[in-house]
Structures are given as structure tokens and as C-alpha cells.
Design a protein around this motif. Sequence first.
Motif, PDB file in Angstrom:
ATOM      1  N   GLN A 169      -1.147  -1.681   9.828  1.00  0.00           N
ATOM      2  CA  GLN A 169      -1.638  -1.796   8.456  1.00  0.00           C
ATOM      3  C   GLN A 169      -1.568  -3.237   7.963  1.00  0.00           C
ATOM      4  OE1 GLN A 169      -0.163   1.234   5.798  1.00  0.00           O
ATOM      5  NE2 GLN A 169      -1.389   2.783   6.864  1.00  0.00           N
ATOM      6  N   ARG A 201       4.241  10.562  11.233  1.00  0.00           N
ATOM      7  CA  ARG A 201       5.669  10.571  10.891  1.00  0.00           C
ATOM      8  C   ARG A 201       6.468  11.469  11.818  1.00  0.00           C
ATOM      9  NH1 ARG A 201       5.522  11.330   4.582  1.00  0.00           N
ATOM     10  NH2 ARG A 201       4.532   9.389   3.998  1.00  0.00           N
ATOM     11  N   PRO A 235      -5.058   3.981  -0.628  1.00  0.00           N
ATOM     12  CA  PRO A 235      -4.165   5.107  -0.394  1.00  0.00           C
ATOM     13  C   PRO A 235      -4.317   6.187  -1.455  1.00  0.00           C
ATOM     14  CG  PRO A 235      -2.971   3.316  -1.443  1.00  0.00           C
ATOM     15  CD  PRO A 235      -4.394   2.855  -1.300  1.00  0.00           C
ATOM     16  N   GLY A 236      -3.665   7.323  -1.226  1.00  0.00           N
ATOM     17  CA  GLY A 236      -3.651   8.406  -2.206  1.00  0.00           C
ATOM     18  C   GLY A 236      -5.021   9.026  -2.451  1.00  0.00           C
ATOM     19  N   ARG A 272       0.526  13.823   7.683  1.00  0.00           N
ATOM     20  CA  ARG A 272       0.839  12.629   8.455  1.00  0.00           C
ATOM     21  C   ARG A 272       1.543  12.859   9.786  1.00  0.00           C
ATOM     22  NH1 ARG A 272      -0.414   8.201   5.785  1.00  0.00           N
ATOM     23  NH2 ARG A 272      -0.576   8.287   3.524  1.00  0.00           N
ATOM     24  N   ASP A 316      -6.966   6.565   2.801  1.00  0.00           N
ATOM     25  CA  ASP A 316      -5.766   7.189   3.342  1.00  0.00           C
ATOM     26  C   ASP A 316      -5.244   8.248   2.382  1.00  0.00           C
ATOM     27  OD1 ASP A 316      -2.553   5.897   4.586  1.00  0.00           O
ATOM     28  OD2 ASP A 316      -3.730   7.658   5.143  1.00  0.00           O
ATOM     29  N   GLY A 317      -4.473   9.169   2.913  1.00  0.00           N
ATOM     30  CA  GLY A 317      -3.876  10.226   2.097  1.00  0.00           C
ATOM     31  C   GLY A 317      -2.728   9.702   1.253  1.00  0.00           C
ATOM     32  N   GLY A 318      -1.965  10.632   0.696  1.00  0.00           N
ATOM     33  CA  GLY A 318      -0.890  10.285  -0.220  1.00  0.00           C
ATOM     34  C   GLY A 318       0.476  10.332   0.418  1.00  0.00           C
ATOM     35  N   ASP A 319       1.487  10.189  -0.427  1.00  0.00           N
ATOM     36  CA  ASP A 319       2.863  10.106   0.046  1.00  0.00           C
ATOM     37  C   ASP A 319       3.306  11.405   0.717  1.00  0.00           C
ATOM     38  OD1 ASP A 319       6.147   9.940  -1.115  1.00  0.00           O
ATOM     39  OD2 ASP A 319       5.217   8.400   0.123  1.00  0.00           O
ATOM     40  N   ARG A 320       2.752  12.521   0.270  1.00  0.00           N
ATOM     41  CA  ARG A 320       3.199  13.819   0.787  1.00  0.00           C
ATOM     42  C   ARG A 320       2.195  14.437   1.761  1.00  0.00           C
ATOM     43  NH1 ARG A 320       7.745  16.675  -0.809  1.00  0.00           N
ATOM     44  NH2 ARG A 320       9.011  15.347  -2.111  1.00  0.00           N
ATOM     45  N   LEU A 362       2.885   1.602  12.932  1.00  0.00           N
ATOM     46  CA  LEU A 362       1.915   1.916  11.876  1.00  0.00           C
ATOM     47  C   LEU A 362       1.907   0.816  10.826  1.00  0.00           C
ATOM     48  CD1 LEU A 362      -0.109   3.859  10.605  1.00  0.00           C
ATOM     49  CD2 LEU A 362       1.787   5.054   9.516  1.00  0.00           C
ATOM     50  N   GLN A 363       3.081   0.378  10.440  1.00  0.00           N
ATOM     51  CA  GLN A 363       3.185  -0.676   9.430  1.00  0.00           C
ATOM     52  C   GLN A 363       2.527  -1.957   9.946  1.00  0.00           C
ATOM     53  OE1 GLN A 363       7.177  -1.985   8.527  1.00  0.00           O
ATOM     54  NE2 GLN A 363       6.598  -2.534   6.453  1.00  0.00           N
ATOM     55  N   TYR A 407      -7.876  -1.225   1.793  1.00  0.00           N
ATOM     56  CA  TYR A 407      -7.074  -0.022   2.065  1.00  0.00           C
ATOM     57  C   TYR A 407      -6.884   0.749   0.765  1.00  0.00           C
ATOM     58  CZ  TYR A 407      -2.862   2.724   3.111  1.00  0.00           C
ATOM     59  OH  TYR A 407      -1.942   3.738   3.252  1.00  0.00           O
ATOM     60  N   PHE A 410       8.476   2.683   6.158  1.00  0.00           N
ATOM     61  CA  PHE A 410       8.264   1.288   6.525  1.00  0.00           C
ATOM     62  C   PHE A 410       9.472   0.392   6.330  1.00  0.00           C
ATOM     63  CE2 PHE A 410       4.383   2.475   7.771  1.00  0.00           C
ATOM     64  CZ  PHE A 410       3.237   2.158   7.049  1.00  0.00           C
ATOM     65  N   GLY A 419       0.766  -1.247   0.000  1.00  0.00           N
ATOM     66  CA  GLY A 419       0.000   0.000   0.000  1.00  0.00           C
ATOM     67  C   GLY A 419       0.797   1.296   0.000  1.00  0.00           C
ATOM     68  N   VAL A 431       2.305   4.233  -1.613  1.00  0.00           N
ATOM     69  CA  VAL A 431       2.155   4.781  -2.968  1.00  0.00           C
ATOM     70  C   VAL A 431       3.274   5.723  -3.349  1.00  0.00           C
ATOM     71  CG1 VAL A 431      -0.332   4.550  -3.080  1.00  0.00           C
ATOM     72  CG2 VAL A 431       0.641   6.623  -2.106  1.00  0.00           C
ATOM     73  N   GLY A 432       4.196   5.981  -2.417  1.00  0.00           N
ATOM     74  CA  GLY A 432       5.271   6.911  -2.740  1.00  0.00           C
ATOM     75  C   GLY A 432       6.535   6.577  -1.992  1.00  0.00           C
ATOM     76  N   PRO A 433       7.638   7.203  -2.400  1.00  0.00           N
ATOM     77  CA  PRO A 433       8.931   6.878  -1.791  1.00  0.00           C
ATOM     78  C   PRO A 433       9.004   7.206  -0.301  1.00  0.00           C
ATOM     79  CG  PRO A 433       9.121   8.767  -3.275  1.00  0.00           C
ATOM     80  CD  PRO A 433       7.770   8.204  -3.473  1.00  0.00           C
ATOM     81  N   ASN A 434       8.301   8.242   0.156  1.00  0.00           N
ATOM     82  CA  ASN A 434       8.406   8.602   1.566  1.00  0.00           C
ATOM     83  C   ASN A 434       7.709   7.590   2.464  1.00  0.00           C
ATOM     84  OD1 ASN A 434       9.842  11.325   1.455  1.00  0.00           O
ATOM     85  ND2 ASN A 434       8.221  11.555  -0.055  1.00  0.00           N
ATOM     86  N   GLN A 435       6.616   7.023   1.967  1.00  0.00           N
ATOM     87  CA  GLN A 435       5.968   5.954   2.725  1.00  0.00           C
ATOM     88  C   GLN A 435       6.833   4.706   2.723  1.00  0.00           C
ATOM     89  OE1 GLN A 435       2.011   6.078   0.701  1.00  0.00           O
ATOM     90  NE2 GLN A 435       1.267   5.944   2.788  1.00  0.00           N
TER      91      GLN A 435
END
Lengths: 461, 368, 100
Positions: B164, B42, B176-177, B39, B32-36, B160-161, B174, A409, A399, A401-405
Amino acid sequence: MKNHYELLVIGAGPAGLAAAAEAARLGTDVALVDEQKAPGGQIYRNVGAAGDRVKDYLGKDYLRGKRLVDELLQSGATYINNAPVWYLDDRLETGILVDGASHFISADRLLLASGAQERPMPLPGWQLPGVMTAGAGQILLKSAAMVPTGRLVLAGGGPLLLLIAWQYLQAGVKIEAIIDTTPVASLLQILPRLARALPAFDYLLKGLSFMLAIKKAGIPMYKAIDNLRVEGRESIESIHFSTVRGKSRAEISIETDTLLLHQGVIPNIRLPLAAGCKVDWDAQQQSWKVAKDIWGQSSVSRVLVAGDCAGIVGARASELQGRLCALESAHQLQKIDMEQRDRVAKGIKSSLQRQLSIRPFLDALYAPSKAYQLPHDETLVCRCEEVYAGQIRKAVRMGCVGPNQVKAFTRCGMGPCQGCLCGSTVSALVADETGASMEQVGYFRVRPPLKPITLGELADT
Amino acid sequence: MEYDFIVVGGGLVGSSIAYGLARQNYKVAVLDGGDRSFRASRGNFGLVWVQGKGADFAPYAQWTGQAAGLWPELVAELANKTGLGIDYQRSGGMHFCLDEAEWDERVQEMEQVREHTNGSFEYEMLNHAQLKKQIPQISSAVLGASYSPQDGHVNPLYLLQSLQQGMDYHQVDYFPGQAIDRIEAKQGGFFAHSTQGILSAEKIAICAGLNNRRLGEMLGMDIPVVVDRGQIMITERLQPFLNFPTLHVRQTAEGTVQIGYSHEDVGLDDGSSPSVLKKLASRAVSMFPLLARVGLVRAWGALRVMTPDHNPIYQQSANCPGAFTVTCHSGVTLAAMHAGPVAGWIAGNCELDLINHFSADRFDVSTD
Amino acid sequence: MFRLIEDAGTDTVTVCIEDREYDVPAGISVAAAVLLCGVSKVRNTPVSGSPRLPYCMMGICFDCLMSIDGVPNQQACQVEVAQNMTIEYQQGAAELQQQG
């Protein structure tokens, strides 16, 4: 060193050297800041001090750097060496570390000229002692007059690999083999670009002469290879790969002590990202580029960018871009009017045009190989935190969707290099697994410190 | 309705609740939201922290105590289902006092929490000599500390991982984005319009951090979310030297030292600032002088999801029953509570008197 | 495995690499010096204990971390050799240095 300059240039490679010298001549109060002890960046590394014998091996392009360095030192620009930039944000506060002390410098205009880095070339075993980049080989040659001894193999693709092979030949270094990983470009792709590249024909001739020299020396050269990997226990002992010709497949093993890798260079965009500059994905060059106009003006109003850090253009073009930035910033700072700017720029722009004309041809001829952008699951991607490609793919399937996620993990990108060697691979893997474009996927968030700083140095700011 | 529950938000709060609901065999979707996305998860320091919480608000002291008590069970359960280690340690925690005034204030707070929890909260005041025995590298600038054996720490990202993957184990869908355009309450359920399309569910839980205000409004809930930036830093890996997490300095399982933190009112800006970095570094070095030569690897900011009184909000919508909002900034400490009793409360099968104290109504200025 | 291509006659400095003394050209980086002296590794990684040698030589890979003059985790390619410098392998994570 003052607290404020009209123009602060970061990076003393060809773009920064030319920009600072030109800006000083135009009456700008300019400082050039660089992390190394001597000016020259990577391509002209140590050009001031390199011994005569070494210069013979490096070729006369290298000596152009000496002229640029002299130009800077005579220009009246302030030059601050041994000064890595550890902090930069979108308010353009620039923190440099000099002699263990942090100083903040403000500027009316910022010119980022931080150059390029090697495109990472992850393959199984690339982390073993004895495996280095072709750029590392060049740095050792330029700054320490050192060459590999024992058995040496070069693997990868790109003009720099040819260059270093030629340089080593001049220096009497024996090369066991050159493994060319460049995907064979179709003639349909290259020929049109070749025609447009002819204005830079001297560059083309040079490339040809390198190839002839290598052929003449009888160095075994392998093309159309597959499944390249390094083997060894505590260090590199051998490399292995398959060659494919039509339907036949051969497995080749070569014992070696040193392996130099190269997959071209990519812009080092950390400083532009830290300053908030917009970047775009260039599908042809397979890298991020900083959005800018012909003058080097980025998307951030007081920030200009020049040279390879904005997009790969090579040393000569970098120098010319630096000069254009200096003209533009002098104009913005009202040192010169538009008429003067345009008049002086005319010649520079046409030289730049000529230098840029070869790029599309080189990009098609030396496209990076997909195999090293999307490595096998058992290949190490993050050298610092030792995260493998398989773990990254798994995180995406779960799940991310991007490099920061992915980073959150897997810890990929959390080590001291902060994603310099794994960032491009992670973004490519995410794009490949999700089917999203590189623009949608993005890249690792850049955060301070941009260069190492201790807590004590930070506390004493 | 497609789902029994939609949970909006896949951070520590949303994931805990979604996991808790799915564990009870409900059909759950998470948007869920996106990579940026911002959050807050974090920016979490990773403390499973009891001491000091709720000194001025008894229900929170009790709530936190219960949450900490449920933690070990959650850890074991997640480990069983996912096989992931999350580096949880109930090591006990330290809160440093730098002068007599701080010491006295701390003692008062500790006593208040003991009172609120009928004595179940355990703590001990350590003077400098006692503290130095536990943490040899502590500087003389630290007068002493309050210590609670009930405190601990964990890797918040691995938590969190793990949540999930726990969601995945229980077949949560789930997504995302996602960006939520609007949520409608109709036909006895809820319809969420997002990038994914339209999802429908009997009930909906809004656990979207800073977006709780906007989304809560769509469902008749007035959720006052306050943005609060915290900057934190992390060092290079070091051999283990610090056995106890402290409020501002904690050594992780990897050996890196995490240093925090600020409270800043800067709006939606999760960047860094040199002045705060200097302050954080100075404080860390004044407490642990040997950190002066240690290298910093990364500094970042994160936006906490705060409420006006810093205590959580658990709210069911009066206008749209079946719609819930959960807002808190201690997503780690409260994770087991969220996965357990709170998920049960949302599902309607868990009586939780204590939760009534956390309704958003407590912020209403107007009185009937 | 590396060698010098220029004749000796350049200035040298004496450095100590893992308790052994070596004469190396002045002005080169510690990373270059240890490669010249033929070390088999500069560090063992903190994650898996694997051996590493310098990789990029330009300060971005952080593989050349060594303990230099008692200070751990120094990028050897960014430090110039100096007379009587002590150079040691970086074994895993750095020790929090005791004041001495």
C-alpha cells in the motif's frame, strides 16, 4: 461445579454479588464465577479479609461490600472463585479456567457483571517504573495494606482521585502535590445538573468533605495545567507541567518517587462484545455503553448486563442493577410472575433512580481531559508493543480507517493486554484524524482468549 | 475516463496488482473495504510456499515456482521505495509427516511437482534424526518431513502495508471504506458506483475476495468463490527456537508462534470455536511438547477465498473485455506474480500462456 | 516505593526475589510483594528492553510479567506469594523452557 446452570453470573463485584444472591433467593439455580480468590470485585476488593486498621482508612462505603459478600455466601448460590473466563462467544459457551483446567459451562441465562477499568491516561513517560493508576494504589491498600512511601504525586481527575487522596491522608501518607487535569466545566453546564443531583446529596457532601480535608492538610493543588509529562531514566524521577493563568504561564517541576494517575473509569466491555451485545457510544461519558433496558436485558436474547461493565453508574447503582437483573431472569425463567417481579422491583427502581441522579452532574464536573485521549505524537499508546501516537496517526493518514487496520499495520493492540490499555486511545485518534464519529470508527475486535490460557491447558480442555 | 485502471479490493491481491500497474506508470484507483470487512489477508499464515503446490495441476506448480522466484526482487524493490521491513526470509520450509502413509503420499506429491516443473522444484525428505538436527524441539511423534529450500515466510500484514505504501509511492488513489453498489460497462470503459461516488476507468480488475462472485456477475463473469474458514492462533513472544516455517507452526520475527489451521465450511462466520482451538493446540503441542506451557494471546478465524479446485482464477470477461477478476487464496506466495506478470497481462503488455489454464471457464459444467 | 501500614504480626512467607530472600506478608500478590521489597523493575520489555514495574494491579495491563517458580510471563498481580517461591525478572521474550 456443574456443566449447566439456569443463570451464570460473571464477576463478583457489587452487581454480580447482589444479582447472584437475589437470584438464589428467588429459586434460580445460579452460579457466580469470578477470577479473584475472594469476592468483592475491585471496589470491595478483599473486604472479607481486610484488617481493621485498613478499614478505618478506606471509609464506611467499603464496608457495604462486606454485607454483600455475606449476603452471597448465605444465599445458596454456587460461588466459583479463581475462575477467569477465557472464552465466550455468541453461542454463549462460557469457558472458565480452574486449577489449570478448562471447563465449559452452559446456562439458560448469562449475566455479565465484569465491571470497569481505569480510563487509560497516556502521557509522555507514563510507562516508567513508579507510575501506576490510582486504582492500583487502592488495590495495594485494600489487599496488602500497603501505601506509598517516599515522595508521592497524584495526577488526573475524578472522584476516585479525591477518594484515594483522602484515604492516604487518613493513613498518614504525605502527598507532595495533587495535579488536577479536569477541564474547568462551565457553571452553565454544572448548575442545572447539580439541581437534579440533589437527591443523592449525601454523595455530594462526601465529595465536599474530601476536598476540605485535602485543603486543610495543605497539599499543593494545581489546576488548569498543560503539557504534563514524566521524566526519568530507569524510573520516574520528576514530573513537569505548565500552569496557565490568564496570559501568564509557569513551568513547574516536582521530584517524586511515585505517581498515581486517574482519568475516571470506563466500562470493561470485552465480555459483552464477546457475547455479541450491541454497544453505543456515550458522548457525555466518553465511553462505550452496552445497550440494555431497565432490567438489564441486552441486545442478545439470553444475556443480561449489570453494573459498571454496561455503563459507569457506581457501586451502589451497580448493586441495584444486579438485583433488577436477578428479578428479570427469574421472571424469564418462570420462577416468578410479572406481578411479583414488578412489585419487588418498585423499591429497587426508585433507589436506582436516586443513585443515577448524580451521574450527569459528575460526568460534567469530571469530564476526562482531551489531552490524554489524543496524546502527543511522542507519547506511548500501546505499552505492550511500544507503539507511539505518532505512528498511529501516520497509519491513519496512510489510509487506515479503523482501529483494526491500524492494529494490522502498527502492531498496536497485538500484545498480551489485547488493547485494554490502548483501545480507547486508538479509536479516539482515528476519529480525530478522519473526522468520523466514534460510532463509525468502532473499536478493536474482541477475540479469545479473554484471559490467559496456555496451549497445554487448551489442548486438555 | 478518469483512470486507466480501477482495482476493486485492497487486500494482498488487489494491492499487488494495483502496485504492479502503477509501477508501469498507469493511473490507478483502488476501492477498498472498511475496517470490519472480512479481509482474507488478515488470516494469512505468512508462508511463501512452493512445496506441494500443484501436485495435481501442473500449471499451478509452474505458476507457484515462478512466483517464488520473483519474490526476492519484489522485496528489495518495496524496501527501496517504502523503507519498511517485512521480515521476509527464504529460510526453507518443512512439511511434517506423522506416519508412513503420509510419508509415502508426500514423496509422491513432491515427485509430481518436480515432474511438472521439469526438475526445477527442489526438495529433500528428512527422516526423524535429520529433522531433529534442524529442529531440536520436534517431538518423536513426527516421523519426518519434506523440506524445500525454496520455501520461506514473511509478515503478511507488513507485506500488505508495504504494497500500500508502494501504491502511494506510485500515486495510486486509494479509497478505503467503500461499498460497491454496481459496476457498469459503457462508453468503452467502466463506471464503478460506490460510497465514494462514481469512478470511471478504461479497465477494471476485481480483486475483492469473497465479493468477486457478486461483482464479477455485474461484468459477465461467473466466478465460483467458495468460502472456507481457517482458524489460527498466536502465542506470547518467545526467544527464537524455530528456524523453519512449517505448515502448522511458524515462529514470527517478533518471536510469537503462529499456529494453524482449519478448513471449515461454516459460511460467512469468521469467529472461533472451542473444539477447533483445542484441536489446533493439541496438534501444536504434539509436534512441539515444549509449547504446552506457552501462553496463547489471540485466536481468530478468517475466510479464505477458495475456488472449487483450490487453484486460482484469472479471468478476463468475454462480454466486457477489459474487465478482469483475480481470485486466489495464496495472496502472499503469488504477490510477486501479481505485481509483475499478472499486472502486465491486465495491462495488455505481457504474454502469459500459463494464465489461460486458470480461466473460470474450467468450471463450466455445460459443454458446447 | 511502598510500606506496610499494619503492624507486623500477620503471617509471613519467605520468598526469593532474584536470588535474595525476603519475608513478606502471606496472602499478598507477588506484584505487591516485589513493590514492598523495593525492586527497581519486574521486567525488561521484549520490544525495547525498557524496565517496567506493575501499573494497574488488576490483571489487565500485563506490565507485571515475571518468571515465577521457573514459569515465565506470569502476571505477578494474579499470583499469591507462597513459601520458598522463586521470583525473577522477565528479561524480554520468554525462553522456550527446556524440560528438566
